[in-house]
Design a protein around this motif. Structure first.
Motif, mmCIF file in Angstrom:
data_model
loop_
_atom_site.group_PDB
_atom_site.id
_atom_site.type_symbol
_atom_site.label_atom_id
_atom_site.label_comp_id
_atom_site.label_asym_id
_atom_site.label_seq_id
_atom_site.Cartn_x
_atom_site.Cartn_y
_atom_site.Cartn_z
ATOM 1 N N VAL A 164 52.687 48.984 34.906
ATOM 2 C CA VAL A 164 53.666 50.053 35.045
ATOM 3 C C VAL A 164 53.510 50.699 36.410
ATOM 4 O O VAL A 164 52.549 50.453 37.137
ATOM 5 C CB VAL A 164 53.493 51.107 33.923
ATOM 6 C CG1 VAL A 164 53.696 50.472 32.553
ATOM 7 C CG2 VAL A 164 52.118 51.765 34.008
ATOM 8 N N ALA A 165 54.468 51.525 36.758
ATOM 9 C CA ALA A 165 54.408 52.243 38.032
ATOM 10 C C ALA A 165 53.111 53.038 38.103
ATOM 11 O O ALA A 165 52.719 53.708 37.139
ATOM 12 C CB ALA A 165 55.610 53.164 38.169
ATOM 13 N N GLY A 166 52.438 52.947 39.221
ATOM 14 C CA GLY A 166 51.156 53.604 39.404
ATOM 15 C C GLY A 166 49.968 52.693 39.192
ATOM 16 O O GLY A 166 48.853 53.003 39.640
ATOM 17 N N ASP A 167 50.169 51.564 38.530
ATOM 18 C CA ASP A 167 49.077 50.608 38.363
ATOM 19 C C ASP A 167 48.719 49.977 39.705
ATOM 20 O O ASP A 167 49.566 49.820 40.593
ATOM 21 C CB ASP A 167 49.459 49.509 37.374
ATOM 22 C CG ASP A 167 49.341 49.954 35.923
ATOM 23 O OD1 ASP A 167 48.828 51.073 35.690
ATOM 24 O OD2 ASP A 167 49.770 49.210 35.022
ATOM 25 N N ARG A 168 47.439 49.600 39.809
ATOM 26 C CA ARG A 168 46.932 48.997 41.043
ATOM 27 C C ARG A 168 46.670 47.503 40.804
ATOM 28 O O ARG A 168 45.895 47.144 39.929
ATOM 29 C CB ARG A 168 45.640 49.694 41.471
ATOM 30 C CG ARG A 168 45.846 51.154 41.872
ATOM 31 C CD ARG A 168 44.533 51.904 42.020
ATOM 32 N NE ARG A 168 43.880 52.135 40.717
ATOM 33 C CZ ARG A 168 42.800 51.491 40.292
ATOM 34 N NH1 ARG A 168 42.232 50.555 41.049
ATOM 35 N NH2 ARG A 168 42.267 51.773 39.120
ATOM 36 N N VAL A 169 47.345 46.674 41.600
ATOM 37 C CA VAL A 169 47.150 45.226 41.510
ATOM 38 C C VAL A 169 46.404 44.791 42.766
ATOM 39 O O VAL A 169 46.899 44.959 43.887
ATOM 40 C CB VAL A 169 48.481 44.477 41.383
ATOM 41 C CG1 VAL A 169 48.233 42.981 41.289
ATOM 42 C CG2 VAL A 169 49.263 44.970 40.162
ATOM 43 N N ARG A 170 45.235 44.241 42.555
ATOM 44 C CA ARG A 170 44.363 43.866 43.668
ATOM 45 C C ARG A 170 44.284 42.345 43.791
ATOM 46 O O ARG A 170 44.051 41.647 42.800
ATOM 47 C CB ARG A 170 42.967 44.443 43.475
ATOM 48 C CG ARG A 170 41.965 44.028 44.540
ATOM 49 C CD ARG A 170 40.615 44.695 44.361
ATOM 50 N NE ARG A 170 40.672 46.125 44.657
ATOM 51 C CZ ARG A 170 39.586 46.889 44.846
ATOM 52 N NH1 ARG A 170 38.365 46.354 44.755
ATOM 53 N NH2 ARG A 170 39.731 48.179 45.106
ATOM 54 N N VAL A 171 44.436 41.850 45.003
ATOM 55 C CA VAL A 171 44.171 40.456 45.343
ATOM 56 C C VAL A 171 42.845 40.439 46.078
ATOM 57 O O VAL A 171 42.708 41.061 47.145
ATOM 58 C CB VAL A 171 45.292 39.869 46.210
ATOM 59 C CG1 VAL A 171 44.956 38.450 46.646
ATOM 60 C CG2 VAL A 171 46.629 39.900 45.472
ATOM 61 N N GLN A 172 41.851 39.728 45.510
ATOM 62 C CA GLN A 172 40.481 39.820 46.022
ATOM 63 C C GLN A 172 39.850 38.436 46.084
ATOM 64 O O GLN A 172 40.199 37.536 45.315
ATOM 65 C CB GLN A 172 39.655 40.730 45.114
ATOM 66 C CG GLN A 172 38.205 40.918 45.553
ATOM 67 C CD GLN A 172 37.530 42.054 44.825
ATOM 68 O OE1 GLN A 172 37.958 43.200 44.938
ATOM 69 N NE2 GLN A 172 36.475 41.761 44.076
ATOM 70 N N LEU A 173 38.909 38.278 47.005
ATOM 71 C CA LEU A 173 38.117 37.055 47.104
ATOM 72 C C LEU A 173 36.801 37.272 46.365
ATOM 73 O O LEU A 173 35.977 38.096 46.774
ATOM 74 C CB LEU A 173 37.855 36.695 48.565
ATOM 75 C CG LEU A 173 39.082 36.524 49.468
ATOM 76 C CD1 LEU A 173 38.657 35.984 50.835
ATOM 77 C CD2 LEU A 173 40.109 35.614 48.842
ATOM 78 N N ASP A 174 36.627 36.541 45.269
ATOM 79 C CA ASP A 174 35.404 36.599 44.481
ATOM 80 C C ASP A 174 34.652 35.285 44.612
ATOM 81 O O ASP A 174 35.126 34.324 45.225
ATOM 82 C CB ASP A 174 35.739 36.862 43.010
ATOM 83 C CG ASP A 174 36.296 38.261 42.776
ATOM 84 O OD1 ASP A 174 35.977 39.162 43.572
ATOM 85 O OD2 ASP A 174 37.052 38.438 41.805
ATOM 86 N N ALA A 175 33.485 35.233 43.991
ATOM 87 C CA ALA A 175 32.725 33.980 43.944
ATOM 88 C C ALA A 175 33.581 32.900 43.298
ATOM 89 O O ALA A 175 34.213 33.125 42.265
ATOM 90 C CB ALA A 175 31.444 34.182 43.162
ATOM 91 N N GLY A 176 33.623 31.741 43.913
ATOM 92 C CA GLY A 176 34.447 30.660 43.413
ATOM 93 C C GLY A 176 35.848 30.621 43.986
ATOM 94 O O GLY A 176 36.563 29.625 43.804
ATOM 95 N N ASN A 177 36.276 31.705 44.653
ATOM 96 C CA ASN A 177 37.574 31.712 45.327
ATOM 97 C C ASN A 177 37.443 31.113 46.726
ATOM 98 O O ASN A 177 36.341 30.793 47.178
ATOM 99 C CB ASN A 177 38.121 33.135 45.449
ATOM 100 C CG ASN A 177 38.468 33.773 44.124
ATOM 101 O OD1 ASN A 177 38.340 34.970 43.965
ATOM 102 N ND2 ASN A 177 38.913 32.987 43.150
ATOM 103 N N VAL A 178 38.570 30.952 47.415
ATOM 104 C CA VAL A 178 38.523 30.552 48.816
ATOM 105 C C VAL A 178 37.753 31.607 49.607
ATOM 106 O O VAL A 178 37.647 32.778 49.194
ATOM 107 C CB VAL A 178 39.930 30.365 49.394
ATOM 108 C CG1 VAL A 178 40.657 29.218 48.719
ATOM 109 C CG2 VAL A 178 40.755 31.653 49.294
ATOM 110 N N THR A 179 37.216 31.215 50.732
ATOM 111 C CA THR A 179 36.409 32.144 51.521
ATOM 112 C C THR A 179 37.229 32.944 52.519
ATOM 113 O O THR A 179 36.779 33.990 52.987
ATOM 114 C CB THR A 179 35.304 31.390 52.272
ATOM 115 O OG1 THR A 179 35.895 30.401 53.116
ATOM 116 C CG2 THR A 179 34.359 30.708 51.289
ATOM 117 N N THR A 180 38.440 32.457 52.837
ATOM 118 C CA THR A 180 39.295 33.142 53.800
ATOM 119 C C THR A 180 40.747 33.004 53.376
ATOM 120 O O THR A 180 41.182 31.909 52.993
ATOM 121 C CB THR A 180 39.137 32.560 55.220
ATOM 122 O OG1 THR A 180 37.790 32.683 55.639
ATOM 123 C CG2 THR A 180 40.040 33.291 56.214
ATOM 124 N N ALA A 181 41.477 34.097 53.433
ATOM 125 C CA ALA A 181 42.915 34.069 53.169
ATOM 126 C C ALA A 181 43.564 35.215 53.917
ATOM 127 O O ALA A 181 42.992 36.308 54.018
ATOM 128 C CB ALA A 181 43.211 34.179 51.678
#
Length: 741
Positions: A164-181
């Motif tokens: 809903v409006a006000g929610d925070r959606v984060r795109v993050q690099l975690d373990a197992g993800n790509v190292t650079t984006a």
């Protein structure tokens, strides 16, 4: 299988051949423009998603840009800015302003890499999102300068929950993800559930199609289509992914999906009509996802390829990872409606009406990251009374946002175009034919360009080596003499100029039919009006602010072609001053908006290294930028048999220069020669004063093919003016080095 006729490759070859249009070259990068918020009621498409820029979100990553230099990550980003994440824990976090249950992430990962990024909602991980370089990092060897481009791709997914409006959606690099984006932006949308099967339809699954199994469903689709036509019913594509292994010829049939997020045709070319059809082709509400990783013009790798006949509709499609979305050719199209579609991450055009298209409209479509003109009409056989209306176009990374190549009574109205890159601008109105078989129909009737908004459009053309405008009128192969009505358009932070009149073939064909009435010019880097072709135009109610250098440039090429008469009506303001030096381009200046560059030239070493260089002309693959690249084997060569010629370097700030070291390639194949030149300097790039009188300087391979010249210059711009060369009838130089001692 008929080859696809496409504009980019012929265009590129044509531009290479015409490498000195106007006789001038300007390769300096423009200054950065700030982020823009359009006023309410702006132009373009009404879309179901909200776009959020990464540079405006919360992040612990590194913001990059703004930048307008061809072949860089920020230059291909929306808004010319993005955020690079490198290492675990780096993130971009978007705060929603509207409800959403889905994400489309526009990103770039290093060439040759693939993997995932983590998506969180309010701190809780909801999924991993796939990312890959498979469809990006394309190479175009026919482009001068940076040849690698198309750095970004897009990945979509449902979040698995309603935010809903006000929610925070984060795109993050975690373990197992790509190292650079690098994250450019994210679209968030409340996707409706899958639609149900219409009563009067036949499902492809009833004829043997099986979703999500990877098997070829082409035969099942053919059987379903034939049965539906014989029974007067529609073809239904239920939720799931169906693989279509060959192009299907279709006519007089409706194919409907459960929605573009739910029904997917996995195919490079699901629909292929090689000859005339009757029409009434209706395609609704599904996605076409291809696997095109390079552009091959002989392959019809398009969602729809061929004529549409009469009364056809394409609506609600999502077209991605193809060469083109829609390309009409090999027959006639009349009364077609192309609306409410998304064209994403394509290797060439979004849509091209490739001749013999009449009374058809392309409206309310969203296009992003095309590899050629996003929307084009290429009138091989007249396109008549067609319109591009209320579309949004973002980051075509080659060519134009909208291009009209010939046609009769064509309309371009209400479109929003943002962030064009190399080889084009926002809108091109052109008589460039590309092919010479007699089928091209030049502009006729009245061409209308009205109520469009262009934001950061226009670019340095790397083959011409000089700037292209937000709107360009080009008498490339034929004069433009029929009326062109340009009304109430908006130009925002154009990197170079707003309006350009050019004869791109270099032959000086006239442009006489253009009337501009109403233009809001809100920031240009150089001039409002850039004239390089003979003819005339009338300009009324053109209001300009934040003009970079001068109001207008009027230097017809070739000079023997005649003159261009600027007729001023009422209501003009802000562009009265003229750039009068036809031997150089107006330098891009800080008067447009913006913060001057923060880079200060070093006060030791070669202060010209890496700085922008421009020239009065250049030959094909020998651009002026070669003179400051640190490579003595690459060189600049001016147009032949035409002196004087100038070479100008922008040092970025006023700099005390005491010595020049000038080089030619060291290979012994370069025979000794004497070049005659003077040295000049300038503080503003407009008015130059002589620093060193004209003299002859001998370049000899026996002594390194270089000359050292003592000077006393204390300004930003340095210029060499060549008047002779005993070894070749042109100015030539491989390196211009400038030292403060």
């Amino acid at each position: 299988m008929s080859p696809v006729r496409s504009t980019a490759l012929p265009l590129a070859l044509a531009l290479v051949a015409a490498s000195a249009i106007g006789g001038l070259v300007y390769s300096a990068a423009p200054r950065e423009a700030p982020p823009l918020t359009l006023t309410a009621g702006g132009n373009g498409a009404s879309v179901p998603f909200t776009e959020y820029e990464a540079e405006s979100a919360a992040t612990n990553g590194a913001k990059i840009g703004p930048d307008y230099t061809q072949g860089t990550l920020p230059s291909e980003a929306s808004g010319r800015q993005a955020v690079t994440l490198s290492g675990q824990g780096k993130y971009v976090e978007f705060t929603l302003t509207k409800p959403a249950n889905s994400i489309v992430l526009r990103y770039s990962v290093p060439d040759g890499s693939q993997g995932t990024v983590s998506v969180q909602v309010n701190g809780t991980k909801v999924r991993d999102l796939a990312v890959t370089s498979k469809y990006s990092w394309l190479t175009a060897p026919w482009i001068a300068g940076a040849k690698e481009h198309h750095f970004y791709d897009e990945s979509r997914a449902l979040l698995g929950r309603d935010a809903v409006a006000g929610d925070r959606v984060r795109v993050q690099l975690d373990a197992g993800n790509v190292t650079t984006a690098t994250v450019d932006l994210a679209d968030f949308e409340q996707v409706a559930g899958a639609a149900g099967q219409p009563a009067n339809s036949l499902s492809v699954t009833a004829y043997g199609a099986t979703p999500n199994d990877g098997g070829d469903d082409a035969n099942a689709f053919v059987n379903a289509i034939n049965a539906a036509k014989s029974q007067g019913r529609e073809v239904w594509v239920p939720p799931g992914t169906f693989d279509i292994g060959r192009g299907l010829a279709i006519d007089q049939v409706t194919i409907r999906g459960a929605g573009a997020w739910h029904s997917v045709l996995h195919s490079n070319n699901p629909f292929l009509n090689n000859g005339q059809v009757q029409g009434s082709i209706k395609l609704y509400d599904f996605a076409v996802m291809g696997e095109v990783t390079q552009r091959v013009d002989n392959n019809p790798d398009n969602a729809y390829h061929g004529p549409l006949g009469s009364g056809s509709v394409i609506s609600g499609l999502w077209m991605q990872h193809l060469k083109c979305g829609i390309w009409t050719m090999n027959g006639t199209t009349n009364g077609a409606v192309i609306e409410n579609n998304r064209f994403l991450d394509l290797a060439a055009d979004g849509l091209n009406f490739n001749g013999r298209v009449t009374d058809s409209v392309v409206r309310n479509n969203f296009l992003r990251n095309t590899g050629d003109d996003s929307l084009a009409m290429w009138s091989l056989g007249a396109d008549v009374r067609d319109s591009f209306t209320d579309n949004t176009i973002v980051q075509p990374n080659l060519a134009n946002g909208i291009a009209i190549y010939g046609g009769t009574d064509i309309s371009v109205r209400g479109n929003l175009i943002r962030d064009t890159n190399a080889l084009g601008g926002g809108i091109a109105i052109s008589n460039q034919a590309f092919v010479y078989d007699g089928s091209f129909s030049p502009l006729a009737g009245t061409t209308t360009v009205a109520q469009n908004t262009m934001v950061r459009t226009g670019a340095i053309n790397p083959n011409w080596g000089h700037p292209m405008s937000a709107i360009r009128f080009d008498s490339y192969d034929f004069p433009i003499t029929s009326p062109v009505s340009v009304t109430d358009n908006r130009f925002v932070d154009s990197p170079y100029s707003a309006l350009q009149f050019v004869s791109g073939g270099g032959t000086g064909k006239p442009i006489t039919g253009v009337t501009v009435d109403g233009a809001s010019v809100e920031g240009v880097g150089t001039v409002v009006l850039q004239v390089e072709a003979p003819g005339s135009g009338r300009f009324s109610n053109v209001v300009a602010s934040r003009v970079g250098t001068r109001g207008f440039y009027n230097c017809v090429y070739p000079s023997s072609a005649g003159t261009f008469a600027i007729t001023r009506g009422s209501g003009n303001s802000g562009w009265d001053s003229q750039w009068t030096d036809c031997g150089s381009w107006p330098p891009r200046n800080a008067g447009d908006t913006t913060t001057p560059p923060t880079t200060t030239p070093p006060q030791t070493g070669n202060v010209a290294r890496g700085r922008p260089a421009g020239a009065s002309s250049q030959i094909g693959e020998y651009p002026s930028s070669n003179t400051t690249d640190g490579n003595a084997s690459s060189y600049w060569e001016s147009a032949n048999n035409s002196f004087p010629q100038t070479l100008t370097v922008d040092l970025g700030a006023s700099t005390s220069v005491r010595r020049l070291v000038l080089k030619l390639p060291p290979a012994t194949a370069w025979g000794a020669r004497t070049q005659t030149f003077s040295v000049l300097s300038s503080g503003d790039g407009g008015s130059f004063t002589q620093v060193l009188a004209s003299a002859g300087y001998r370049f000899d391979p026996a002594t390194g093919n270089q000359v050292t010249v003592a000077v006393t210059a204390n300004q930003r711009y340095l210029r060499l003016s060549f008047t002779g060369n005993t070894g070749w009838p042109a100015g030539q130089l491989s390196e211009l080095e400038a030292y403060t001692s």
